[in-house]
Motif scaffolding. Structure first.
Motif, PDB file in Angstrom:
ATOM      1  N   GLY A  33       0.784  -1.229   0.000  1.00  0.00           N
ATOM      2  CA  GLY A  33       0.000   0.000   0.000  1.00  0.00           C
ATOM      3  C   GLY A  33       0.811   1.271   0.000  1.00  0.00           C
ATOM      4  O   GLY A  33       0.490   2.231   0.713  1.00  0.00           O
ATOM      5  N   VAL A 260      -6.713  -3.426   6.432  1.00  0.00           N
ATOM      6  CA  VAL A 260      -7.369  -2.321   5.727  1.00  0.00           C
ATOM      7  C   VAL A 260      -6.699  -0.997   6.095  1.00  0.00           C
ATOM      8  O   VAL A 260      -6.173  -0.834   7.209  1.00  0.00           O
ATOM      9  CB  VAL A 260      -8.886  -2.278   6.069  1.00  0.00           C
ATOM     10  N   TYR A 288      -3.079  -4.337  -2.487  1.00  0.00           N
ATOM     11  CA  TYR A 288      -4.352  -3.833  -1.988  1.00  0.00           C
ATOM     12  C   TYR A 288      -5.337  -3.633  -3.140  1.00  0.00           C
ATOM     13  O   TYR A 288      -4.937  -3.276  -4.248  1.00  0.00           O
ATOM     14  CB  TYR A 288      -4.172  -2.468  -1.304  1.00  0.00           C
ATOM     15  N   GLU A 290      -8.289  -0.983  -4.133  1.00  0.00           N
ATOM     16  CA  GLU A 290      -8.569   0.404  -3.762  1.00  0.00           C
ATOM     17  C   GLU A 290     -10.049   0.728  -4.006  1.00  0.00           C
ATOM     18  O   GLU A 290     -10.510   0.754  -5.148  1.00  0.00           O
ATOM     19  CB  GLU A 290      -7.695   1.363  -4.565  1.00  0.00           C
ATOM     20  N   ASP A 343      -8.643   0.884   1.399  1.00  0.00           N
ATOM     21  CA  ASP A 343      -7.763  -0.061   0.698  1.00  0.00           C
ATOM     22  C   ASP A 343      -7.700  -1.358   1.498  1.00  0.00           C
ATOM     23  O   ASP A 343      -7.379  -1.334   2.690  1.00  0.00           O
ATOM     24  CB  ASP A 343      -6.361   0.521   0.537  1.00  0.00           C
ATOM     25  N   THR A 344      -8.002  -2.481   0.844  1.00  0.00           N
ATOM     26  CA  THR A 344      -8.079  -3.760   1.536  1.00  0.00           C
ATOM     27  C   THR A 344      -7.014  -4.729   1.034  1.00  0.00           C
ATOM     28  O   THR A 344      -6.714  -4.778  -0.159  1.00  0.00           O
ATOM     29  CB  THR A 344      -9.466  -4.400   1.352  1.00  0.00           C
ATOM     30  N   VAL A 345      -6.463  -5.518   1.952  1.00  0.00           N
ATOM     31  CA  VAL A 345      -5.429  -6.490   1.587  1.00  0.00           C
ATOM     32  C   VAL A 345      -6.016  -7.602   0.722  1.00  0.00           C
ATOM     33  O   VAL A 345      -5.445  -7.972  -0.306  1.00  0.00           O
ATOM     34  CB  VAL A 345      -4.773  -7.069   2.859  1.00  0.00           C
TER      35      VAL A 345
END
Length: 370
Positions: A33, A260, A288, A290, A343-345
């Motif tokens: 990220g 996140v 990530y 987005e 933003d998530t892994v």
């Protein structure tokens, strides 16, 4: 800290995101990220100038104003989930009536962002009023009830399996991007017994259980500790900016955990140094996905994305500015936008409720020269 060796080959800029070599487009491949190691490529063509995409992996755009949430018509309904993965759920609530029950999330912390409306949260910790621009952080296990005071309400809700925290400040100190003293926590306010039965709905493992009392469960007369419901309004966030360079997403990070990252993008002056590139470079945020919700104004990279719209850019595929947005950025002094980025892994999946309001041609919008 892992050793990071930097290489430089061929035609490059001496400063990333500035003075792109003539006839090139800068393209970032970034890890963790934008916090991790990276490589920047200088390409002869826009990496978003594809002619078509076959398959599910593509930039996506949704009009959240077109979502008909269940809780807008049924006071007992829960918020409508639009996106999810194993770690997070992203939902919206357009509730018009007070919750006729109290709620306790045993699965996740909750972060509520108030896009429209006013009202109050009744919680174990006390009562907090809300208005547009508020973030409300509700720790896992907290009992609360949402009581809107306006007819038109719109709340963006993030559920995270990991604890939602404020990131470390490092060399910025205690006052940027906001003074911790602006955070508001509620005063204990036990609600008087009214002789009615009160329902507490508890979610655990995605399942709901109802517990009933002959008194109001919000009966706390005092509390202490390091865990609390708290509120932050975006008006109290002072964006980190530079007149020499566009500041990347970590400079706008508001909340963070292992799965996140939440960034808040706010109006600010453009980078005015002559060689500065005023918009984000093309990039693959490879670790990530987005998600961006537009709260106000228009997106600095894609000016046709305006309030109420949601974009979802999966990590492995490029996104970045429209050609026209690059040109527009050279003619203005400020970016007038307000956005919440999540933003998530793990990859985000869209629910049918989200897919019904999707612009299916969004991934072709770079081709049109916008």
């Amino acid at each position: 800290m892992a050793l990071s060796i930097q290489y430089s080959k061929g035609i490059v800029s001496r400063q990333v995101n500035a003075a792109w070599p003539e006839g090139t487009y800068e393209d970032l491949l970034g890890r963790q990220g934008f916090f991790g190691r990276w490589a920047v490529f200088y390409r002869r063509h826009m990496p978003t100038a594809w002619t078509r995409i076959e398959g599910e992996l593509k930039p996506r755009c949704f009009n959240s104003y077109q979502v008909e949430t269940a809780d807008a018509h049924d006071a007992r309904a829960l918020p409508t989930v639009l996106f999810y993965n194993e770690d997070v759920r992203i939902a919206i609530s357009r509730r018009r009536e007070p919750m006729p029950y109290y709620f306790r999330n045993g699965d996740a912390d909750e972060l509520h962002f108030i896009h429209r409306g006013q009202g109050r949260y009744e919680t174990d910790f006390g009562v907090l009023a809300f208005r547009p621009g508020d973030y409300i952080v509700i720790p896992k296990g907290t009992t609360y009830r949402l009581v809107p005071e306006t007819a038109e309400n719109f709340i963006l809700i993030l559920e995270s399996s990991r604890e939602i925290r404020i990131p470390e400040r490092g060399i910025l100190g205690d006052w940027l991007p906001f003074d911790l003293g602006v955070l508001e926590t509620p005063e204990p306010m036990p609600l008087e017994a009214d002789g009615k039965e009160h329902e507490l709905r508890i979610k655990r493992g995605g399942e709901l259980t109802s517990v009933f009392y002959d008194f109001c469960p919000i009966d706390v007369v005092g509390w202490r500790g390091s865990l609390a419901v708290f509120k932050l309004n975006i008006e109290d966030i002072r964006p980190i900016t530079s007149e020499h360079l566009h500041v990347p997403p970590p400079g706008h990070c508001t909340f963070l955990n292992e799965v996140v990252m939440v960034c808040t993008y706010l109006p600010h002056g453009v980078a005015t140094r002559e060689d500065a590139v005023r918009v984000p470079m093309y990039h693959r945020n490879i670790d990530y996905d987005e998600f961006t919700f537009m709260h106000g104004g228009s997106h600095i990279s894609r000016h046709t994305v305006t309030a109420g719209m949601i974009t979802l850019h999966p990590g492995p595929i490029h996104h970045g500015p429209y050609k026209e947005s690059i040109e527009r950025s050279r003619q203005i002094e400020r970016f007038e936008w307000q956005a919440v980025a999540i933003d998530t892994v793990r990859p985000l999946k869209a629910t049918p409720e989200a897919e019904r309001v999707e612009d299916k041609d969004y991934h072709l919008s770079w081709r049109s020269g916008k």
